[in-house]
Write a protein that holds these residues in place. Structure first.
Motif, short mmCIF file in Angstrom:
data_model
loop_
_atom_site.label_atom_id
_atom_site.label_comp_id
_atom_site.label_asym_id
_atom_site.label_seq_id
_atom_site.Cartn_x
_atom_site.Cartn_y
_atom_site.Cartn_z
N THR A 191 0.94 -1.43 -0.06
CA THR A 191 0.00 0.01 -0.12
C THR A 191 0.84 1.27 0.10
OG1 THR A 191 -0.20 -0.05 2.41
CG2 THR A 191 -1.95 -0.96 1.10
N LEU B 101 2.77 2.22 2.43
CA LEU B 101 2.82 2.95 3.64
C LEU B 101 4.41 2.65 4.22
CD1 LEU B 101 1.49 4.38 6.25
CD2 LEU B 101 0.96 1.91 7.00
N LYS C 22 1.87 7.62 -4.58
CA LYS C 22 0.71 8.49 -4.44
C LYS C 22 -0.03 8.16 -5.73
CE LYS C 22 1.03 9.74 -0.56
NZ LYS C 22 0.15 9.34 0.38
N GLN D 135 -1.43 4.67 -5.34
CA GLN D 135 -2.60 4.80 -4.05
C GLN D 135 -4.10 5.16 -4.77
OE1 GLN D 135 -0.38 7.13 -1.23
NE2 GLN D 135 0.47 5.25 -0.22
N LYS D 136 -4.12 5.87 -5.71
CA LYS D 136 -5.49 6.02 -6.37
C LYS D 136 -6.16 5.00 -7.03
CE LYS D 136 -3.77 10.75 -8.08
NZ LYS D 136 -3.45 11.68 -9.11
N ALA E 216 -9.85 2.03 11.47
CA ALA E 216 -9.18 3.66 11.39
C ALA E 216 -10.42 4.53 10.94
CB ALA E 216 -8.13 3.56 10.34
N TRP F 180 -13.25 10.44 4.01
CA TRP F 180 -12.33 9.52 3.55
C TRP F 180 -12.46 9.61 1.93
CZ3 TRP F 180 -8.23 8.41 5.93
CH2 TRP F 180 -8.24 8.23 7.32
N ARG G 257 -13.51 12.39 0.35
CA ARG G 257 -12.79 13.80 -0.01
C ARG G 257 -11.35 13.59 -0.27
NH1 ARG G 257 -16.09 16.17 4.07
NH2 ARG G 257 -17.92 17.29 2.86
N MET G 258 -10.83 12.46 0.65
CA MET G 258 -9.10 12.09 0.44
C MET G 258 -8.94 11.64 -1.14
SD MET G 258 -7.72 13.19 2.92
CE MET G 258 -8.62 14.56 3.08
N TYR G 259 -9.79 10.95 -1.71
CA TYR G 259 -9.84 10.50 -3.12
C TYR G 259 -10.50 11.32 -3.97
CZ TYR G 259 -8.19 6.28 -0.71
OH TYR G 259 -7.56 5.21 -0.05
N ARG H 286 -8.52 18.62 -0.24
CA ARG H 286 -7.91 17.51 0.71
C ARG H 286 -7.45 18.40 2.18
NH1 ARG H 286 -4.51 14.27 -3.44
NH2 ARG H 286 -6.20 13.13 -4.51
N ARG I 291 -3.82 5.42 7.68
CA ARG I 291 -4.92 5.32 6.73
C ARG I 291 -4.77 6.71 5.76
NH1 ARG I 291 -10.79 2.95 7.36
NH2 ARG I 291 -11.17 2.27 5.20
N LEU I 292 -4.55 7.74 6.35
CA LEU I 292 -4.31 8.94 5.81
C LEU I 292 -3.21 8.89 4.69
CD1 LEU I 292 -4.95 12.00 8.03
CD2 LEU I 292 -5.79 11.61 5.70
N MET I 293 -2.19 8.09 5.32
CA MET I 293 -0.81 8.04 4.46
C MET I 293 -0.97 7.27 3.21
SD MET I 293 1.28 10.00 6.09
CE MET I 293 0.69 10.93 7.20
N VAL I 294 -2.01 6.14 3.49
CA VAL I 294 -2.21 5.39 2.03
C VAL I 294 -3.22 5.89 1.26
CG1 VAL I 294 -0.97 3.39 3.20
CG2 VAL I 294 -3.83 3.62 3.14
N THR I 295 -3.72 6.95 1.42
CA THR I 295 -4.59 7.87 0.50
C THR I 295 -3.89 8.69 -0.48
OG1 THR I 295 -5.07 9.83 1.62
CG2 THR I 295 -6.41 8.11 2.19
N PRO I 296 -4.38 9.01 -1.62
CA PRO I 296 -3.66 9.96 -2.53
C PRO I 296 -3.21 11.30 -1.82
CG PRO I 296 -5.32 9.07 -3.65
CD PRO I 296 -5.76 8.77 -2.15
N ALA I 297 -3.58 11.55 -0.71
CA ALA I 297 -3.19 12.85 -0.04
C ALA I 297 -1.58 12.78 0.13
CB ALA I 297 -4.02 13.08 1.10
N SER I 298 -0.90 14.09 -0.23
CA SER I 298 0.32 13.99 0.16
C SER I 298 0.73 14.46 1.39
CB SER I 298 0.99 15.09 -0.86
OG SER I 298 0.63 16.39 -0.57
#
Lengths: 314, 375
Positions: free
Chosen positions: A50, A52, A72, A75-76, A86, A100, A102-104, B3, B217-224
């Motif tokens: 993933t 991480l 990044k 991860q999309k 979480a 979550w 919005r993060m995508y 974001r 979880r935030l770290m594995v989203t596309p957010a930098s």
């Protein structure tokens, strides 16, 4: 077509090697499982896939994107269901999903619509406005999954998503995952529950002590141990029957075919009924008492036990 | 940007849904401000008593009237015996004896007013310049009478007592107790301290997020990482501003406090808030659990606030402590706020305070970035 390629993946924490040269690939639309006991290296492998954790060695490609070079971007196309719940407990299920989403890059009406859809999928439409802190463990796990599928990822990576929940919620989750897979989503699922893996996954990788010790379909894995059933005999002491039982099992006198551990004698055999009475006579001839006898059809537990000499739940 | 705003908005929402944080950020500082503000105002209403021992001669009466020009004290006539008893029992701050031969004392250049006191209290120290000033005024009037020969001393004293120009000691008295600038600074001090508690508490939720899994979880989203960092930073900065504004407005409504020129106040307060956010993140980056953050944060906040003049004016502590206080950001913050609230707006001081705070802020953020892992 492979959607995930993992080559010689390794990860060390100081001197401790958590993952040792793991390689496998997953096809588009496939459901693949990493099975192994706690501490085997499943989560570390998933965390590297993933993006991480940076791996110490090896390479990972998801949908053709190098995860190490472009995490990044990779991860999309993935959705991640972490082992932990979480979520933000003070917020409602809807608020969590919206965040979550919005993060995508989802927003506006599209976000509202997809949140409604996901609430429907996870069966929590009527509890959407309730705070997550008021939910049961199973409901939280469902929101946890919901947050990972909002953006309709190509690959859904789930790290032990059913830990610590009631059977009803577990069934709901398994059905949901099965449905998503049937709709074309690629599933990568880690667990130490073999029943879940057997139900969900087409291919299984067995991981232990950071190494991938077997990989294949359920049928292939069963065949790797000769499709043999297990005779499990509970004893009142461990006795000293090892050699005698070995000679009884003519042609199969291999160390791994007989295991005696924690007053449990396990014998692998293709025709358990044929040797059972003789086996019981042998075991009891020195006065050892038998407390129970069980014959188990070949399954993943048998495979793991045969490969490692340990139970999956140890 | 979406974001970043989503992360900031999420944490602001969480803040307003957490009763504990609300108590720490608004209720406690409000309560402190209300109690201490109330005490300051209450203490301002009870005037310290000064006995005046005098005869019934005309010039004594006029000197008494001159002394009464200072309205921060209650001036009572008493006999010498009564005055001594009152001083002994500490019912009065001091007793001032107006001698009958005052003109002769002027001529002989002797001290004009005798003062009976038990110890030099703060109230007496504040009174002393007024007594000195009154004595100097009597001497000047005496010389004027001598030169002009046209009026008598009592007439001149009466003229002086009725003149508005006599109230010169007011400033000296104010300095010691109920100076509005000092009182406003006290509120600002409370706001800074509770902002430090509130924001370091909020920043340490990052530790909870790490354990709870939302951070991962935030770290594995596309957010930098930059977007995530900015989201948190904006959230904490806005939290700080909300807390600061609420407290300032509440104190303004309760005690009619004023905050100086807002053109200076807003940017300077923003810098102070940013510095406090950096401090909170630094603590979050230094420790492993929220409990550790709470313990270390409390020790650091209370001690640096004491050193930095948040609880009391830095001018009251010895010189070496004043030098040590330069090592904590609160002293620079309080100094800048003092300049702005008092209206003096001394550019050199303000620039010095601003640069020092910028330095502290940069330092805190550097330590925070090194400490807060993105893994």
């Amino acid at each position: 077509m492979n959607i995930l390629n993992v080559q010689e993946l390794g990860k060390s924490f100081g001197k401790f090697e958590a993952v040792k040269g793991v390689s496998f690939s997953v096809e588009k639309g496939e459901s693949f499982s990493l099975l192994g006991p706690n501490g085997a290296g499943k989560s570390t492998t998933i965390n590297m896939i993933t993006g991480l954790y940076p791996p110490t060695s090896g390479s990972i490609q998801i949908t053709g994107v190098d995860v190490i070079k472009n995490p990044k971007q990779a991860q999309k196309s993935i959705g991640v269901v972490p082992q932990e719940i979480a979520l933000y407990e003070t917020l409602s299920a809807r608020e969590n999903l919206k965040f979550w989403g919005r993060m995508y890059d989802l927003s506006g009406n599209a976000l509202e619509k997809v949140v409604d859809e996901v609430l429907e999928i996870i069966g929590l439409t009527d509890r959407a406005k309730d705070k997550v802190s008021t939910f049961s463990g199973g409901m939280k796990r469902r929101v946890n999954i919901g947050a990972a599928i909002l953006h309709k990822p190509e690959v859904l990576i789930m790290d032990e998503p059913t830990v610590g929940i009631d059977p009803q919620s577990r069934n709901h989750i398994l059905e949901t995952v099965k449905r998503l897979n049937n709709e074309g989503m690629t599933i990568i699922y880690t667990s130490h529950y073999m029943e879940e893996v057997e139900y969900l996954c087409e291919r299984i990788g067995i991981i232990d002590h950071g190494e991938l010790i077997a990989c294949g379909t359920l049928r292939e894995l069963r065949e790797s141990i000769g499709d043999r059933s297990r005779i499990i005999i509970s004893l009142d002491n461990e006795g000293s029957h090892h050699l005698e039982i070995s000679s009884l099992l003519e042609g199969l006198a291999v160390e791994k075919d007989i295991l005696i551990k924690d007053k449990l004698l396990t014998v692998f055999h293709k025709e358990p009924q044929a040797i059972l009475s003789e086996l019981i006579q042998l075991v009891t001839k020195d006065g050892t008492k038998i407390t129970s006898v069980e014959i188990v059809e070949p399954n993943l537990e048998s495979v793991f036990l045969h490969l490692t000499g340990r139970s999956l739940r140890n | 940007m979406r974001r970043i705003l989503a992360i900031a908005w999420l944490h602001l929402k969480e803040l307003f849904k957490s009763p504990g944080t609300l108590v720490m950020m608004f209720i406690l500082p409000g309560l402190f401000g209300w109690i201490f503000g109330g005490i300051s105002i209450e203490s301002g209403q009870t005037k310290p008593v000064i006995d005046v021992v005098m005869n019934e001669e005309e010039h004594s009466t006029e000197i008494f009237n001159l002394l009464k020009q200072n309205e921060h004290y209650q001036w009572n006539k008493a006999t010498l015996k009564e005055a001594k008893e009152h001083v002994e029992e500490q019912d009065t701050v001091a007793a001032v004896v107006i001698p009958t031969d005052i003109q002769q004392k002027v001529v002989e250049n002797q001290p004009l007013l005798d003062v009976i006191l038990r110890s030099k209290t703060e109230d007496y120290l504040a009174l002393e310049p007024h007594l000195q000033g009154t004595a100097n005024l009597i001497i000047r009037i005496h010389h004027t009478v001598e030169e002009s020969n046209s009026t008598t001393l009592p007439d001149m004293l009466e003229a002086a007592a009725t003149s508005k120009g006599v109230a010169i000691e007011k400033q000296t008295i104010q300095k010691d107790g109920n100076n509005p600038v000092e009182m406003n600074l006290m509120f600002v001090g409370f706001a800074i301290m509770f902002m430090m508690f509130g924001l370091s508490g909020a920043a340490s939720t990052i530790l909870d997020e790490r354990i709870g899994g939302t951070w991962g979880r935030l770290m594995v989203t596309p957010a930098s990482k930059l977007q995530i960092s900015l989201g948190y930073l904006i959230a904490y900065f806005l939290m700080g501003w909300i807390q600061f504004s609420v407290l300032m407005i509440a104190m303004n409504l309760l005690f009619e406090t004023t905050w100086g020129n807002l053109t200076y106040m807003i940017p300077f307060a923003s810098l102070v808030i940013l510095c406090v956010v950096g401090f909170g993140l630094m603590i979050a980056g230094m420790v492993k659990t929220k409990q550790q953050a709470g313990a270390i944060g409390a020790v650091l906040i209370v001690s640096t606030c004491m050193l930095g003049g948040v609880y009391w004016s830095i001018d009251l502590v010895p010189e070496f402590m004043q030098k040590i206080s330069l090592a904590v950001p609160q002293s620079w913050a309080m100094s800048g706020f003092k300049e702005i609230i008092s209206g003096s707006l001394h550019p050199a001081t303000l620039i010095k305070d601003t640069l020092a705070l910028l330095g502290f802020t940069a330092g805190f953020f550097l330590i925070a970035i090194r400490g807060i892992t993105f893994k």
